[in-house]
Design a protein around this motif. Structure first.
Motif, PDB file in Angstrom:
ATOM      1  N   ILE A 101      -0.910   1.422  -5.599  1.00 26.73           N
ATOM      2  CA  ILE A 101       0.200   0.636  -6.165  1.00 26.73           C
ATOM      3  C   ILE A 101       0.619   1.228  -7.515  1.00 26.73           C
ATOM      4  N   ARG A 102      -0.386   1.548  -8.333  1.00 27.21           N
ATOM      5  CA  ARG A 102      -0.071   2.070  -9.677  1.00 27.21           C
ATOM      6  C   ARG A 102       0.559   3.454  -9.599  1.00 27.21           C
ATOM      7  N   LEU A 103       0.145   4.246  -8.602  1.00 21.25           N
ATOM      8  CA  LEU A 103       0.766   5.565  -8.444  1.00 21.25           C
ATOM      9  C   LEU A 103       2.261   5.432  -8.170  1.00 21.25           C
ATOM     10  N   ASN A 104       2.647   4.308  -7.607  1.00 15.07           N
ATOM     11  CA  ASN A 104       4.075   4.070  -7.367  1.00 15.07           C
ATOM     12  C   ASN A 104       4.754   3.410  -8.559  1.00 15.07           C
ATOM     13  N   GLY A 105       4.043   3.323  -9.679  1.00 15.29           N
ATOM     14  CA  GLY A 105       4.647   2.785 -10.900  1.00 15.29           C
ATOM     15  C   GLY A 105       4.752   1.267 -10.905  1.00 15.29           C
ATOM     16  N   ILE A 106       3.967   0.615 -10.058  1.00 15.32           N
ATOM     17  CA  ILE A 106       4.048  -0.853  -9.969  1.00 15.32           C
ATOM     18  C   ILE A 106       2.815  -1.447 -10.649  1.00 15.32           C
ATOM     19  N   ASP A 107       3.020  -2.538 -11.401  1.00 18.78           N
ATOM     20  CA  ASP A 107       1.908  -3.095 -12.176  1.00 18.78           C
ATOM     21  C   ASP A 107       0.878  -3.762 -11.281  1.00 18.78           C
ATOM     22  N   SER A 108      -0.393  -3.530 -11.608  1.00 18.05           N
ATOM     23  CA  SER A 108      -1.502  -4.102 -10.854  1.00 18.05           C
ATOM     24  C   SER A 108      -2.784  -3.845 -11.623  1.00 18.05           C
ATOM     25  N   MET A 129       0.795  -1.223   0.000  1.00 20.84           N
ATOM     26  CA  MET A 129       0.000   0.000   0.000  1.00 20.84           C
ATOM     27  C   MET A 129       0.841   1.293   0.000  1.00 20.84           C
ATOM     28  N   TRP A 130       1.823   1.362   0.900  1.00 16.38           N
ATOM     29  CA  TRP A 130       2.470   2.642   1.174  1.00 16.38           C
ATOM     30  C   TRP A 130       3.746   2.836   0.357  1.00 16.38           C
ATOM     31  N   ASP A 131       4.126   4.111   0.197  1.00 20.36           N
ATOM     32  CA  ASP A 131       5.314   4.433  -0.612  1.00 20.36           C
ATOM     33  C   ASP A 131       6.576   3.738  -0.072  1.00 20.36           C
ATOM     34  N   GLU A 132       6.710   3.737   1.254  1.00 21.58           N
ATOM     35  CA  GLU A 132       7.905   3.125   1.867  1.00 21.58           C
ATOM     36  C   GLU A 132       7.982   1.639   1.495  1.00 21.58           C
ATOM     37  N   SER A 133       6.803   0.998   1.469  1.00 16.87           N
ATOM     38  CA  SER A 133       6.762  -0.438   1.139  1.00 16.87           C
ATOM     39  C   SER A 133       7.044  -0.641  -0.338  1.00 16.87           C
ATOM     40  N   ALA A 134       6.435   0.214  -1.172  1.00 19.04           N
ATOM     41  CA  ALA A 134       6.677   0.105  -2.616  1.00 19.04           C
ATOM     42  C   ALA A 134       8.179   0.187  -2.867  1.00 19.04           C
ATOM     43  N   ALA A 135       8.849   1.109  -2.166  1.00 18.00           N
ATOM     44  CA  ALA A 135      10.291   1.292  -2.400  1.00 18.00           C
ATOM     45  C   ALA A 135      11.058   0.006  -2.094  1.00 18.00           C
ATOM     46  N   ILE A 136      10.757  -0.603  -0.978  1.00 18.35           N
ATOM     47  CA  ILE A 136      11.594  -1.748  -0.602  1.00 18.35           C
ATOM     48  C   ILE A 136      11.196  -3.025  -1.355  1.00 18.35           C
ATOM     49  N   TYR A 137       9.880  -3.269  -1.505  1.00 17.35           N
ATOM     50  CA  TYR A 137       9.479  -4.527  -2.146  1.00 17.35           C
ATOM     51  C   TYR A 137       9.734  -4.479  -3.662  1.00 17.35           C
ATOM     52  N   GLU A 138       9.618  -3.306  -4.256  1.00 14.19           N
ATOM     53  CA  GLU A 138       9.901  -3.199  -5.691  1.00 14.19           C
ATOM     54  C   GLU A 138      11.420  -3.269  -5.936  1.00 14.19           C
ATOM     55  N   HIS A 139      12.192  -2.698  -5.014  1.00 17.21           N
ATOM     56  CA  HIS A 139      13.652  -2.832  -5.107  1.00 17.21           C
ATOM     57  C   HIS A 139      14.008  -4.323  -5.117  1.00 17.21           C
ATOM     58  N   ALA A 140      13.350  -5.078  -4.229  1.00 17.87           N
ATOM     59  CA  ALA A 140      13.610  -6.523  -4.159  1.00 17.87           C
ATOM     60  C   ALA A 140      13.164  -7.214  -5.448  1.00 17.87           C
ATOM     61  N   LEU A 141      11.982  -6.848  -5.938  1.00 17.39           N
ATOM     62  CA  LEU A 141      11.468  -7.520  -7.146  1.00 17.39           C
ATOM     63  C   LEU A 141      12.409  -7.295  -8.332  1.00 17.39           C
ATOM     64  N   LYS A 142      12.945  -6.092  -8.414  1.00 15.21           N
ATOM     65  CA  LYS A 142      13.876  -5.820  -9.528  1.00 15.21           C
ATOM     66  C   LYS A 142      15.145  -6.673  -9.380  1.00 15.21           C
ATOM     67  N   GLN A 188       7.804 -15.597 -12.985  1.00  9.24           N
ATOM     68  CA  GLN A 188       6.848 -14.478 -12.908  1.00  9.24           C
ATOM     69  C   GLN A 188       5.512 -14.923 -13.496  1.00  9.24           C
ATOM     70  N   ARG A 189       4.857 -15.792 -12.737  1.00  8.32           N
ATOM     71  CA  ARG A 189       3.615 -16.399 -13.217  1.00  8.32           C
ATOM     72  C   ARG A 189       2.381 -15.594 -12.833  1.00  8.32           C
ATOM     73  N   GLY A 190       2.587 -14.522 -12.062  1.00 13.61           N
ATOM     74  CA  GLY A 190       1.468 -13.668 -11.670  1.00 13.61           C
ATOM     75  C   GLY A 190       0.865 -14.094 -10.332  1.00 13.61           C
ATOM     76  N   VAL A 191       0.513 -13.102  -9.519  1.00 13.96           N
ATOM     77  CA  VAL A 191      -0.165 -13.364  -8.245  1.00 13.96           C
ATOM     78  C   VAL A 191      -1.513 -12.661  -8.278  1.00 13.96           C
ATOM     79  N   GLN A 199      -1.040  -8.966 -10.019  1.00 15.17           N
ATOM     80  CA  GLN A 199       0.270  -8.405 -10.364  1.00 15.17           C
ATOM     81  C   GLN A 199       0.971  -9.424 -11.255  1.00 15.17           C
ATOM     82  N   LYS A 200       1.132  -9.064 -12.528  1.00 12.05           N
ATOM     83  CA  LYS A 200       1.665 -10.029 -13.503  1.00 12.05           C
ATOM     84  C   LYS A 200       3.142 -10.310 -13.279  1.00 12.05           C
ATOM     85  N   ARG A 201       3.897  -9.323 -12.798  1.00 17.21           N
ATOM     86  CA  ARG A 201       5.342  -9.537 -12.610  1.00 17.21           C
ATOM     87  C   ARG A 201       5.648 -10.309 -11.332  1.00 17.21           C
TER      88      ARG A 201
END
Ligand code: FAD
Ligand code: PYC
Length: 432
Positions: A154-161, A101-114, A131-134, A192-194
């Motif tokens: 999530i999308r505002l943080n540039g993450i697919d959903s 949900m939050w920007d702080e989380s997007a930063a860390i979990y998306e960093h990990a996903l990359k 990356q079979r999608g969740v 989330q496809k990725r």
């Protein structure tokens, strides 16, 4: 260059030569895994290191690897009381996603996903990231509205959903029951496809091998029983294999974080609870998406071996026993059979539990402490596997530079004093 550095370099070089040569492949082809080269050496502790990481799960191993690889800290040890990956790393259901949900989380979990997206190449070890999608499904109108609010964030943080209708869900997951008259009707969901899964023990092994090649001493069957300090400074640790001097100690022990913290008279805001999962007998591939239902605490995927992997909500009491109470999986299986009737035909093979470390806001702690040189990385609760590369990367940076970077900063212990909590109970919901 010191002699020990030369030793380490030649250790890695010789091992690589043996491992990758065509002769080695030919030699091992017919001997049924006998005489295989060990993937990492079994070190005995030296008397002193520049840093020690406690905990040989994915997060600890990743921390050691990035400390050596990025910061050149190769005179370090990783200490594990059992075997590598024997804690939650080898017990989890391997879901990887960054749809928090939050920007702080997007930063860390998306960093990990990359980092996941390039991890097999980085480690030269196939971690089977898929990356079979969740897909997270909803069973009420209210839940659907909350879901759509989260998808916007999530999308505002540039993450697919993407939000999906029941018909689109049925197309994606033909085995799901979307009849309106069942106990948990499917009213919609978001995908989330990725997102996806990885092979959890391969993650531990891949990091271990890569860290070992860089000269990290990996010490198993060695329990840390005390933290040594001089006033407000860490000076070493006490282990079942003797004392070790070091100015930096990183604790990455998941469900046992409070036990370690207690050795330094620190109280962590953590509850340690059992989290359970089960797997069925293997069947042919029929499910190529991960499905989670937060409302009924049920999630399901199919492993590469063909087993149906099912997980439940967290047990409602604190415990250090790696098992759990029966009503929790019983409730989960009832919901799973409602949504996937074919499951009633399957025999379940195994059940197990791991001890997860839950913070009041369901977000982790990546932090310095009031004791100089003592750092904690914990509180990932029911959802830390997905963060493994990002967590190790950021924790290594914290330990090497003795200051949190912008991703780590919000996860400091100080947030429990200031009140700047990062409430992710909703996103962590499936197992909460
Ligand atoms: P661990 O792998 O537990 O490693 C900690 C290590 O520290 C252990 O090996 C332990 O033996 C060692 N240790 C403890 N005390 C000492 C000591 N005194 N001395 C030396 N060593 C010590 N997360 C997801 O993102 N997706 C999921 O699908 C998911 N599913 C889960 C399902 C289950 C059933 C469980 C239990 C957890 C799940 N998780 C999931 C959570 C995830 O597994 C954890 O957050 C993550 O693995 C934590 O990794 P770690 O390396 O910090 O901990
Ligand atoms: O965090 O996605 C997650 C998760 C799923 C199952 C357990 N944790």
């Amino acid at each position: 260059m010191a002699k020990s550095d030369l030793d380490r370099g030649s250790r890695a070089f010789t091992r690589k030569l043996k491992r990758y040569s065509i002769f080695s492949i030919a030699r091992h082809a017919g001997n049924y895994h006998q005489e295989w080269q060990q993937a990492w050496s079994h070190a005995e502790p030296k008397t002193a290191y520049d840093a020690v990481i406690i905990g040989g799960g994915g997060h600890g191993l990743a921390t050691a690897y990035y400390l050596a690889n990025i910061y050149g800290m190769t005179n370090i040890a990783l200490i594990e009381k059992g075997w590598l990956g024997g804690g939650n790393t080898g017990r989890n259901t391997t879901i990887i996603r960054s749809n928090y949900m939050w920007d702080e989380s997007a930063a860390i979990y998306e960093h990990a996903l990359k980092l996941w997206e390039g991890l097999s190449q980085d480690l030269n070890f196939n971690v089977m990231f898929s990356q079979r999608g969740v897909l997270t499904i909803s069973h009420s109108e209210h839940e659907l509205r909350e879901m759509s609010r989260r998808v916007h964030a999530i999308r505002l943080n540039g993450i697919d959903s993407d939000m999906l209708s029941p018909a689109a869900i049925k197309k994606l997951v033909p085995m799901i029951n979307i009849e309106p008259n069942i106990r948990y009707p499917v009213l919609g969901g978001f995908l989330q496809k990725r997102a996806g899964t990885a092979r959890h023990d391969a993650v531990a092994w891949g990091y271990a091998r890569a860290a070992d090649e860089l000269g990290v001493d990996i010490i198993q069957n060695c329990e840390v029983v005390g933290l040594r300090r001089n006033k407000d400074k860490i000076i070493g640790i006490e282990t079942t294999k003797g004392n070790i001097k070091t100015p930096k100690v990183g604790c990455v022990v998941a469900g046992h974080s409070s036990v370690l913290a207690d050795m330094a008279n620190i109280k962590l805001p953590i509850a340690s609870r059992p989290l359970q999962a089960i797997v069925s007998e293997p069947i042919k591939p029929i499910l190529d998406t991960v499905i989670m239902s937060n409302a009924v605490h049920m999630y399901i995927s199919q492993s590469d071996k063909g087993e149906m992997v099912l997980g439940a909500g967290v047990d409602k009491y604190n415990s250090y026993a790696q098992t759990g109470s029966w009503p929790i999986p019983e409730h989960m299986v009832a919901a799973a059979v409602d949504l996937f009737p074919f499951l009633s035909q399957l025999r379940m093979l195994r059940q197990w539990g791991g001890i997860v470390d839950i913070c009041p806001d369901a977000s982790p702690i990546i932090s310095k402490t009031d004791i100089r040189g003592l750092y904690f990385n914990c509180g990932w609760g029911t959802g830390g596997f997905k963060a493994t590369p990002g967590s190790g990367h950021i924790f290594a940076d914290l330990i090497a530079n003795d200051r949190p970077n912008s991703i780590a900063l919000p996860y400091s212990l100080k947030r429990f004093e200031t009140g700047f909590l990062i409430d992710e109970h909703g996103a962590a919901g499936v197992a909460h």
